[in-house]
Design a protein around this motif. Structure first.
Motif: not given
Length: 406
Positions: A232-245
């Motif tokens: 979750d910390q990683l996602g908060e650091r890069y909020p505009e990054a593309r997500r692939a789940y």
């Protein structure tokens, strides 16, 4: 985990086609695969603590056939993150690569971010999977980190393997775990100790000059050795990054869900402007494959080119140095897998399909119907069938006589 590990057929095929490079740079020994059209900016894959360069073989096989260059490296024996940044830069200089795209999982993702932070001109994009931003939690969970370099090999392996979730898995995830465990067994005590030192070395990723639009975060939604809080910390650091789940995949989706991972990697490379060179896949001579001059442990694989007796086309993928083989993955059914390395022949109006591992049928002659050899073969089969039936009849008679005596 299974008691006995048998190497997958596609991995055996990969090892027979793609050479392994080993080069010394200073005091560091680098072990890596480099495959694909050389003019294409490479995607460099960095494994986690338990991984080796071999764990990305499915990505190398798939993406190289689509016109991308893929380099998969072992993490060398470096003992802190500053040493890693300097060693990795020397490695890139040695293989004459300047601008790179990094794909890192777990520890590899953390090291990829550190390199992007300190060498921003070289890193064009990042793909981060099941990784983290700082090492404090790992250092706190490993109080014996100061003596890791003196720890016996069996204790280091046990510690690394305890981080891999055991228990019942679906078949493809179980196979991925077995494969990674087999790779851990190949690592020396120094390799394991240095990787654990990198995991516990007090460091954190600072701000990156790289825009979030050039970062893809690829995570699995079922379970992972990396705590959810760190992800979750990683996602908060890069909020505009593309997500692939990925719905499932465990700790090693690049092995258990290769089709999905390869698709996301291909989409990422297209989005950041990497142009695939399919024209070079078909026309490039074997000597011009992606890779730098080095000492290879598979020299026979890189120097020998075998002819395909199935009448391959002049611009077939075999000229590129690797034959296409069906990928085994959890995201594609058997009906959808191509049978590129299979042989068909029509026998007495019945279609018989013989599917073998890639390259197994190379150099084999298929007997066509209507020839004298075909009739002799049928006669031999009939002869043995009659002998088998007569043997059953004799045994049946003897059993009847034996029952009457009783």
């Amino acid at each position: 985990m299974k008691g006995v590990f048998s190497a997958p057929g596609d991995y055996v095929h990969f090892k027979s086609q793609v050479p392994l490079h080993k080069i010394p740079i200073g005091t560091k020994q680098w072990r890596y695969y480099d495959f694909g059209p050389k003019p294409v900016p490479p995607l460099i894959c960095l494994p986690g603590t338990a991984g080796t360069a071999d764990v990305y073989y499915k990505q190398i096989m798939s993406l190289s056939m689509k016109g991308y260059r893929v380099i998969s490296v072992d993490i060398p024996r470096v003992w802190n993150n500053t040493e890693w940044i300097q060693a990795f830069e020397k490695f890139l200089d040695a293989i004459d690569v300047h601008h790179i795209h990094l794909y890192g999982t777990s520890l590899g993702g953390f090291l990829a971010q550190l390199f992007a932070q300190h060498r921003p001109r070289r890193v064009r994009s990042l793909v981060l999977s099941n990784t983290f931003l700082e090492t404090r939690s790992f250092a706190a969970a490993m109080p014996w980190a100061p003596i890791v370099s003196w720890t016996p090999s069996f204790l280091l392996k046990r510690y690394v393997l305890t981080g891999i979730r055991d228990g019942p898995h679906e078949p493809f995830i179980a196979d991925s775990v077995d494969f990674v465990v087999s790779q851990v067994e190949t690592l020396s005590r120094e390799d394991l100790a240095s990787r654990l030192s990198l995991t516990t070395d007090d460091a954190s990723v600072g701000p990156l000059l790289l825009s979030d639009s050039f970062i893809t975060i690829m995570d699995t939604n079922d379970y992972c050795a990396i705590p959810q809080q760190l992800k979750d910390q990683l996602g908060e650091r890069y909020p505009e990054a593309r997500r692939a789940y990925l719905k499932t995949g465990g700790d090693f989706p690049f092995l258990s869900r290769p089709d999905e991972v390869n698709l996301h990697l291909q989409l990422h490379l297209r989005r950041v402007g990497v142009e695939a060179r399919l024209d070079l896949v078909h026309n490039i001579p074997k000597g011009d494959l992606g890779g730098s001059p080095s000492k290879e442990n598979n020299e026979d694989d890189s120097d020998k080119s075998q002819e395909d007796d199935r009448g391959g086309l002049e611009n077939s993928p075999a000229e590129y140095g690797i034959n296409p083989t069906p990928e085994s993955s959890g995201s594609s059914s058997l009906e959808k897998q191509p049978l590129d390395s299979s042989e068909c022949c029509n026998l007495d109006h019945e279609l018989a399909l013989y599917a073998f591992p890639g390259g197994f049928t190379r150099g084999k002659n298929i007997v066509l119907p209507g020839t004298s050899v075909h009739f002799v073969w049928d006669y031999i089969n009939l002869f043995h069938l009659l002998r088998y039936i007569s043997s059953l009849y004799i045994i049946w008679n003897y059993s009847l006589e034996y029952r009457q005596v009783l």
